[in-house]
Design a protein around this motif. Structure first.
Motif, PDB file in Angstrom:
ATOM      1  N   VAL A 159       0.859  -1.187   0.000  1.00  0.00           N
ATOM      2  CA  VAL A 159       0.000   0.000   0.000  1.00  0.00           C
ATOM      3  C   VAL A 159       0.892   1.232   0.000  1.00  0.00           C
ATOM      4  N   ILE A 160       0.656   2.137  -0.944  1.00  0.00           N
ATOM      5  CA  ILE A 160       1.457   3.352  -1.084  1.00  0.00           C
ATOM      6  C   ILE A 160       0.531   4.558  -1.029  1.00  0.00           C
ATOM      7  N   GLY A 161       0.977   5.595  -0.330  1.00  0.00           N
ATOM      8  CA  GLY A 161       0.191   6.816  -0.201  1.00  0.00           C
ATOM      9  C   GLY A 161      -0.328   6.983   1.209  1.00  0.00           C
ATOM     10  N   ASP A 162       0.182   7.979   1.906  1.00  0.00           N
ATOM     11  CA  ASP A 162      -0.256   8.198   3.280  1.00  0.00           C
ATOM     12  C   ASP A 162      -1.727   8.573   3.359  1.00  0.00           C
ATOM     13  N   VAL A 163      -2.234   9.219   2.309  1.00  0.00           N
ATOM     14  CA  VAL A 163      -3.636   9.642   2.297  1.00  0.00           C
ATOM     15  C   VAL A 163      -4.483   8.725   1.420  1.00  0.00           C
ATOM     16  N   SER A 164      -4.019   8.458   0.201  1.00  0.00           N
ATOM     17  CA  SER A 164      -4.824   7.673  -0.743  1.00  0.00           C
ATOM     18  C   SER A 164      -4.869   6.182  -0.406  1.00  0.00           C
ATOM     19  N   LYS A 165      -3.811   5.644   0.259  1.00  0.00           N
ATOM     20  CA  LYS A 165      -3.748   4.212   0.594  1.00  0.00           C
ATOM     21  C   LYS A 165      -3.993   3.346  -0.645  1.00  0.00           C
ATOM     22  N   THR A 166      -3.256   3.609  -1.702  1.00  0.00           N
ATOM     23  CA  THR A 166      -3.436   2.902  -2.967  1.00  0.00           C
ATOM     24  C   THR A 166      -2.821   1.513  -2.901  1.00  0.00           C
ATOM     25  N   LYS A 167      -3.611   0.503  -3.247  1.00  0.00           N
ATOM     26  CA  LYS A 167      -3.123  -0.872  -3.249  1.00  0.00           C
ATOM     27  C   LYS A 167      -2.368  -1.151  -4.544  1.00  0.00           C
ATOM     28  N   LYS A 193       7.876   7.826  -0.620  1.00  0.00           N
ATOM     29  CA  LYS A 193       7.048   8.574   0.316  1.00  0.00           C
ATOM     30  C   LYS A 193       6.192   9.563  -0.467  1.00  0.00           C
ATOM     31  N   ASP A 195       1.927  11.326  -0.527  1.00  0.00           N
ATOM     32  CA  ASP A 195       0.624  11.423   0.139  1.00  0.00           C
ATOM     33  C   ASP A 195      -0.481  10.771  -0.685  1.00  0.00           C
TER      34      ASP A 195
END
Length: 452
Positions: A159-167, A193, A195
């Motif tokens: 999971v990447i993106g502190d805000v979007s939480k993209t799988k 890193k 967001d």
């Protein structure tokens, strides 16, 4: 239909060991007062509703484990696996492995995604599959796994993106991939890193080590068949949730001129089509620059009749050839961008009519020559021969560098740009692989990663 755990050495432990590295492998145990069952299946190719309705729900409705076992044995969707190979093939196809007591059953719960799958729009071909990746990562994985049924196809998720939480899913063939490439990719993804991550283009830009590059080093594609073909070539595919495109890396210069049609046509036809695209790239880069060179600097290179023809067409043009070419190229860029931004219902009509009117009016007014209209049209058409949009955009920008060099240095400037461009291509690397080579590493499919 059943297979005992010790028959042909087919056991739950052996099967799980063969599928090690499958991030979408589900291993569950359902427990009832009268006993338990073991479930093993691949989530991306298994229909969850079928599994819940015909496997799990009846288990809790039965009065004994023997009654449930009889139900599974007589169900039409139950298959028998008499060999190891067939057991793996059934799981890869979407069957659910059921372990009941000392018996193993394979229940048909195949998932075939069709809803939400549309036809390709950016990479259309005349033959072959027409389905495109969607914005649902589960559907995308289903389309890829249905085409690539191998235990060597591994998948890692993050999971990447502190805000979007993209799988994100990273796919690769463990027997073909270069593990040095895989290691470098993991390091870059681990240190990423950001967001919000919403598009594959953003991720491709983040993982690139060369921030000043002009040419793409990773393919962004909407075609699942292109993804599968590149996986078989030993490359890595990255699939994102919420976007209908996948990243394929490492990609070399030759890959961007390959259409999936080339794999279907006869070899000589496929090579001819690729040659046409290479000629189209050369025309896009060189035609405007050569026009300026032959018009303003070195008219003696061409035949006298052609030189007089060009001079006659430019008799009423009030500015140098460089300005003429730049003006018409920019007008073509405006029309191309307008066709992309306008609604699809009126975009093609508006830009076609606008281009015809502008070209005719500019020629009649004496602002540009007739030959200039032909040249710009040839440049635009040849640029559209490139199958992948990222490379097409890069070539569109590069032709202005050739044009500026020709405006200041004439033929010398064109030659310097050609040599410099070739040197730039030879210098480039994509995840350690030479960028400017005709073919990808042919032995990737024969050797284990890291051995070459």
């Amino acid at each position: 239909m059943s297979v005992q755990q010790d028959k042909d050495n087919i056991s739950l432990e052996w099967i799980k060991d063969q599928l090690n590295g499958f991030a979408d492998l589900i291993d569950k145990t359902s427990v009832a007062p009268f006993g338990q069952i073991n479930l093993l299946y691949i989530k991306s190719v298994t229909d969850a509703q079928t599994l819940s309705r015909h496997v799990i729900a009846p288990f809790y409705e039965m009065e004994s484990i023997s009654a449930y076992q009889d139900y599974i044995m007589t169900y039409p969707g139950t298959e028998e696996a008499t060999t190891r190979e067939k057991a793996i093939d059934l799981l890869l196809s979407g069957y659910v492995l059921l372990g009941i007591k000392d018996m193993i059953y394979f229940f048909d719960a195949m998932s075939t995604e069709s809803s939400g799958v549309s036809e390709t729009s950016a990479e259309s071909i005349s033959q072959g599959p027409s389905d495109a990746l969607t914005e649902d990562i589960a559907i995308n994985l289903n389309m890829i796994r249905r085409r690539y049924k191998s235990t060597n196809l591994k998948m890692e998720t993050m999971v990447i993106g502190d805000v979007s939480k993209t799988k994100i899913a990273i796919l690769y063939d463990d027997s073909r991939v270069d593990h040095n490439v895989l290691k470098e990719l993991r390091e870059k993804m681990g240190t990423l890193k950001v967001d919000i991550l919403q598009a594959t283009g953003e991720l491709e830009k983040f993982i690139s080590s060369d921030k000043l590059r002009i040419l793409p080093k990773s393919i962004i594609t909407e075609r699942p068949d292109r993804v599968v073909f590149n996986l078989s070539e030993g490359k890595v595919a990255i699939v994102l949730d919420t976007t209908g495109y996948a990243i394929v890396l490492p990609s070399i210069f030759n890959d961007f001129f390959t259409s999936m049609d080339d794999k279907i046509q006869f070899p000589i036809v496929g090579r001819f089509l690729k040659l046409l695209r290479i000629i189209g790239v050369c025309m896009t880069l060189w035609l405007p620059a050569l026009y300026v060179t032959l018009t303003s600097y070195n008219p003696e290179i061409i035949r006298v009749q052609i030189a007089l023809l060009i001079a006659g067409s430019r008799a009423t043009v009030p500015y140098p050839s460089f300005v003429e070419v730049l003006l018409m190229l920019m007008m073509m860029e405006f029309l191309t961008e307008a066709s992309l931004r306008l609604p699809k219902a009126i975009g093609p009509t508006a830009t076609t009519v606008g281009g015809l009117i502008l070209g005719q009016a500019a020629t009649a007014a004496g602002l540009v020559g007739n030959i200039m209209i032909i040249l710009v049209s040839a440049v635009a058409i040849s640029n559209f021969l490139i199958p992948l949009n990222m490379m097409s955009l890069s070539i569109r920008v590069l032709k202005y560098i050739f044009l500026i060099a020709a405006a200041f240095l004439g033929l010398v400037g064109v030659v310097v740009c050609v040599v410099g461009f070739a040197m730039y291509l030879c210098k480039q690397r994509t995840f350690g692989q030479p960028y400017f080579r005709l073919f990808f590493l042919d032995n990737l499919g024969k050797k284990k990663g890291g051995e070459h």
